[in-house]
Design a protein around this motif. Structure first.
Motif, short mmCIF file in Angstrom:
data_model
loop_
_atom_site.label_atom_id
_atom_site.label_comp_id
_atom_site.label_asym_id
_atom_site.label_seq_id
_atom_site.Cartn_x
_atom_site.Cartn_y
_atom_site.Cartn_z
N LEU A 163 0.87 -1.35 -0.05
CA LEU A 163 -0.03 -0.12 -0.08
C LEU A 163 0.73 1.31 -0.11
CD1 LEU A 163 -2.89 -1.13 2.44
CD2 LEU A 163 -2.83 -0.91 -0.09
N MET A 164 1.94 1.20 0.61
CA MET A 164 3.02 2.41 0.61
C MET A 164 3.51 2.51 -0.65
SD MET A 164 4.99 2.07 4.27
CE MET A 164 4.18 2.01 5.88
N MET A 165 3.85 1.45 -1.27
CA MET A 165 4.36 1.41 -2.52
C MET A 165 3.46 2.13 -3.71
SD MET A 165 7.61 0.67 -3.07
CE MET A 165 7.58 0.46 -4.79
N CYS A 166 1.94 1.87 -3.50
CA CYS A 166 1.03 2.47 -4.29
C CYS A 166 1.31 3.87 -4.35
CB CYS A 166 -0.24 2.07 -3.75
SG CYS A 166 -0.62 0.45 -4.40
N ARG A 167 1.32 4.46 -3.31
CA ARG A 167 1.42 5.94 -3.00
C ARG A 167 2.82 6.62 -3.79
NH1 ARG A 167 -2.65 8.27 -2.69
NH2 ARG A 167 -1.80 10.15 -2.09
N HIS A 200 -5.62 4.31 -8.09
CA HIS A 200 -6.89 3.62 -8.23
C HIS A 200 -7.30 2.77 -6.85
CE1 HIS A 200 -7.49 4.57 -12.36
NE2 HIS A 200 -6.32 4.53 -12.69
N GLU A 201 -8.33 2.85 -6.37
CA GLU A 201 -9.00 1.80 -5.28
C GLU A 201 -8.74 0.43 -5.58
OE1 GLU A 201 -12.38 2.56 -3.63
OE2 GLU A 201 -12.08 4.74 -3.14
N GLU A 202 -8.82 0.16 -6.67
CA GLU A 202 -8.81 -1.29 -7.44
C GLU A 202 -7.42 -1.76 -7.14
OE1 GLU A 202 -10.09 1.29 -8.97
OE2 GLU A 202 -12.05 0.86 -9.75
N ALA A 203 -6.24 -0.80 -7.23
CA ALA A 203 -4.92 -1.35 -6.77
C ALA A 203 -4.73 -1.89 -5.72
CB ALA A 203 -3.90 -0.13 -7.17
N ALA A 204 -5.38 -1.50 -4.51
CA ALA A 204 -4.93 -1.89 -3.15
C ALA A 204 -4.88 -3.38 -2.91
CB ALA A 204 -5.88 -1.22 -2.21
N PRO A 205 -5.89 -4.01 -3.19
CA PRO A 205 -5.68 -5.67 -3.03
C PRO A 205 -4.79 -6.29 -3.76
CG PRO A 205 -7.57 -5.14 -4.16
CD PRO A 205 -7.15 -3.68 -3.78
N HIS A 206 -4.50 -5.88 -4.93
CA HIS A 206 -3.44 -6.40 -5.58
C HIS A 206 -2.13 -5.95 -5.10
CE1 HIS A 206 -6.24 -7.67 -8.77
NE2 HIS A 206 -6.67 -6.55 -8.65
N ALA A 207 -1.88 -4.96 -4.51
CA ALA A 207 -0.62 -4.38 -3.91
C ALA A 207 -0.43 -5.35 -2.73
CB ALA A 207 -0.55 -2.93 -3.80
N GLU A 208 -1.54 -5.32 -2.03
CA GLU A 208 -1.33 -6.02 -0.72
C GLU A 208 -0.95 -7.61 -0.88
OE1 GLU A 208 -4.93 -3.76 1.68
OE2 GLU A 208 -5.15 -5.90 1.54
N ALA A 209 -1.40 -8.19 -1.95
CA ALA A 209 -1.01 -9.41 -2.35
C ALA A 209 0.37 -9.80 -2.77
CB ALA A 209 -2.10 -10.06 -3.54
N LEU A 210 0.89 -8.67 -3.36
CA LEU A 210 2.18 -8.85 -4.04
C LEU A 210 3.18 -8.86 -2.47
CD1 LEU A 210 4.45 -8.97 -6.13
CD2 LEU A 210 4.50 -6.44 -6.18
N GLY A 211 2.72 -7.91 -1.75
CA GLY A 211 3.57 -7.86 -0.46
C GLY A 211 3.69 -9.07 0.14
N VAL A 212 2.46 -9.64 0.40
CA VAL A 212 2.37 -10.88 1.10
C VAL A 212 3.08 -12.15 0.53
CG1 VAL A 212 0.69 -12.53 2.33
CG2 VAL A 212 0.22 -10.10 2.38
N ALA A 213 2.96 -12.02 -1.01
CA ALA A 213 3.73 -13.23 -1.55
C ALA A 213 5.13 -13.03 -1.47
CB ALA A 213 3.18 -12.97 -3.31
N MET A 214 5.64 -11.91 -1.70
CA MET A 214 7.15 -11.75 -1.22
C MET A 214 7.53 -12.12 0.24
SD MET A 214 7.25 -8.38 -3.50
CE MET A 214 9.11 -8.01 -3.35
N GLN A 215 6.67 -11.64 1.15
CA GLN A 215 7.06 -12.11 2.50
C GLN A 215 6.77 -13.71 2.54
OE1 GLN A 215 6.87 -9.99 5.96
NE2 GLN A 215 8.17 -11.38 5.47
N LEU A 216 5.86 -14.18 2.06
CA LEU A 216 5.79 -15.66 2.11
C LEU A 216 6.84 -16.37 1.57
CD1 LEU A 216 1.71 -16.30 1.67
CD2 LEU A 216 3.03 -16.21 3.76
N THR A 217 7.70 -15.97 0.32
CA THR A 217 8.66 -16.38 -0.24
C THR A 217 9.92 -16.19 0.65
OG1 THR A 217 7.91 -15.86 -2.36
CG2 THR A 217 10.04 -16.05 -2.45
N ASN A 218 10.00 -15.11 1.18
CA ASN A 218 10.94 -14.88 2.36
C ASN A 218 11.04 -15.93 3.44
OD1 ASN A 218 12.14 -13.05 0.89
ND2 ASN A 218 11.36 -11.17 2.10
N PHE A 219 9.65 -16.32 4.00
CA PHE A 219 9.44 -17.08 4.98
C PHE A 219 10.25 -18.54 4.43
CE2 PHE A 219 5.67 -14.96 6.87
CZ PHE A 219 6.58 -13.95 7.61
N LEU A 220 9.85 -19.00 3.33
CA LEU A 220 10.19 -20.29 2.97
C LEU A 220 11.36 -20.41 2.79
CD1 LEU A 220 6.96 -20.90 0.45
CD2 LEU A 220 7.37 -21.76 2.72
#
Length: 318
Positions: free
Chosen positions: A153-157, A163-183
């Motif tokens: 969400l910060m990166m969106c700014r 666009h409001e529609e960008a938010a859930p996709h941005a959140e998903a990318l952040g979490v996907a990268m975090q999960l990748t780091n976890f693994l």
């Protein structure tokens, strides 16, 4: 508590100009995240310093709990609380000695990043001082919202994806990268006393924590990793659908980052799921190939990237 994530000596920046503070963030970024730094280098020059500032802020907080030295958990929590207070003071325009926060506050105010996102991030950082296991994936999501989704969400700014529609996709990318780091970092996190693989998933495959500690790689562990990887890949796919909401000239580096981080999952598979004795990484030639392939798929991005835009101003010019 004072840390120097760049490992370059004392973090004393009272005499630095704002441009110097951003430069310090760039050095911190380069020293600690080769893949993300490579992707960031593909942004237009007016965007890059702001990404460095976000990274510097987050790395600083992360270092307090991931490389604590001899500090106790209570001291780490106290350090995070002091860091958060200093961050909010910087954002309010109060003078602070920390050069990372001076750059970060400039980006926050210049790009309209809400302080509620800062608070959410810090809340997850504090969880690392007292939450060491997550019973379910839903429990883990409460952590990754603050540690990763809000980063998107910060990166969106920063990139001007308004666009409001960008938010859930941005959140998903952040979490996907975090999960990748976890693994990728299962072994490192275990050494720190943390397990980010949901407990219910360990139980589902009959894989015990004591085996995790011994680095056992068998059919159960492979099945467990495949489950977690599938979650990350689903998030990457959803994130990719939102690239259309990023302004022209700024989506190219985000797509490159997405593909490079997703490739870490491929590296884990290619290593036989050994995340205990080796670190899954992408080589520099591979990074170049991905960057070239992404550019070839969307050639209009490169000319747009070279045109100055209004998504962010250059901090050094202030």
């Amino acid at each position: 508590m004072r840390l120097d994530p760049a490992k370059d000596g004392p973090l004393a920046g009272a005499d630095l100009t704002l441009a110097g503070c951003y430069e310090l963030c760039r050095r911190i970024h380069k020293a600690h995240s080769r893949t993300y730094y490579f992707s960031t280098s593909l942004f237009p020059k007016e965007v890059r310093p702001h990404v460095h500032a976000l990274y510097g802020f987050m790395r600083y907080a992360d270092e307090i709990v991931d490389n604590p030295g001899a500090t106790s958990l209570e001291e780490q929590l106290s350090g995070l609380e002091a860091f958060e207070a200093e961050t909010l003071a910087a954002v309010r325009g109060e003078p602070v000695p920390n050069p990372v926060l001076r750059a970060f506050a400039s980006t926050v105010n210049g790009r309209g990043i809400g302080t509620h996102l800062i608070s959410a991030f810090m809340r997850s950082m504090k969880m690392d001082t007292h939450v060491f296991r997550y019973e379910t994936y839903e429990d883990l999501q409460a952590y990754t919202y603050g540690s990763a989704a809000v980063v998107g969400l910060m990166m969106c700014r920063v990139v001007g994806a308004e666009h409001e529609e960008a938010a859930p996709h941005a959140e998903a990318l952040g979490v996907a990268m975090q999960l990748t780091n976890f693994l990728r970092d299962v072994g490192e996190d275990w050494a720190r006393g943390r397990v980010y693989l949901p407990v219910e998933d360990l139980k589902r495959f009959g894989y015990g924590e004591e085996e995790l500690g011994r680095g056992v790689i068998d059919g159960r562990f492979v099945a467990l990793m495949r489950l977690e990887m599938a979650r990350a890949r689903e998030l990457y796919a959803f994130a990719h659908e939102g690239m259309k909401y990023i302004p022209r000239g700024r989506r190219y580096p985000v797509v490159v980052a997405l593909e490079l981080y997703a490739a870490i999952l491929d590296r884990i598979e290619a290593s036989g799921y050994d995340v205990f004795t080796r670190r899954a990484e992408t080589s520099f030639p591979h990074k170049l190939r991905v960057a070239a392939a992404v550019a070839a798929r969307d050639p209009g991005e490169i000319p747009a990237r070279l045109r100055p835009g209004s998504a962010a101003s250059t901090p050094a010019a202030r």
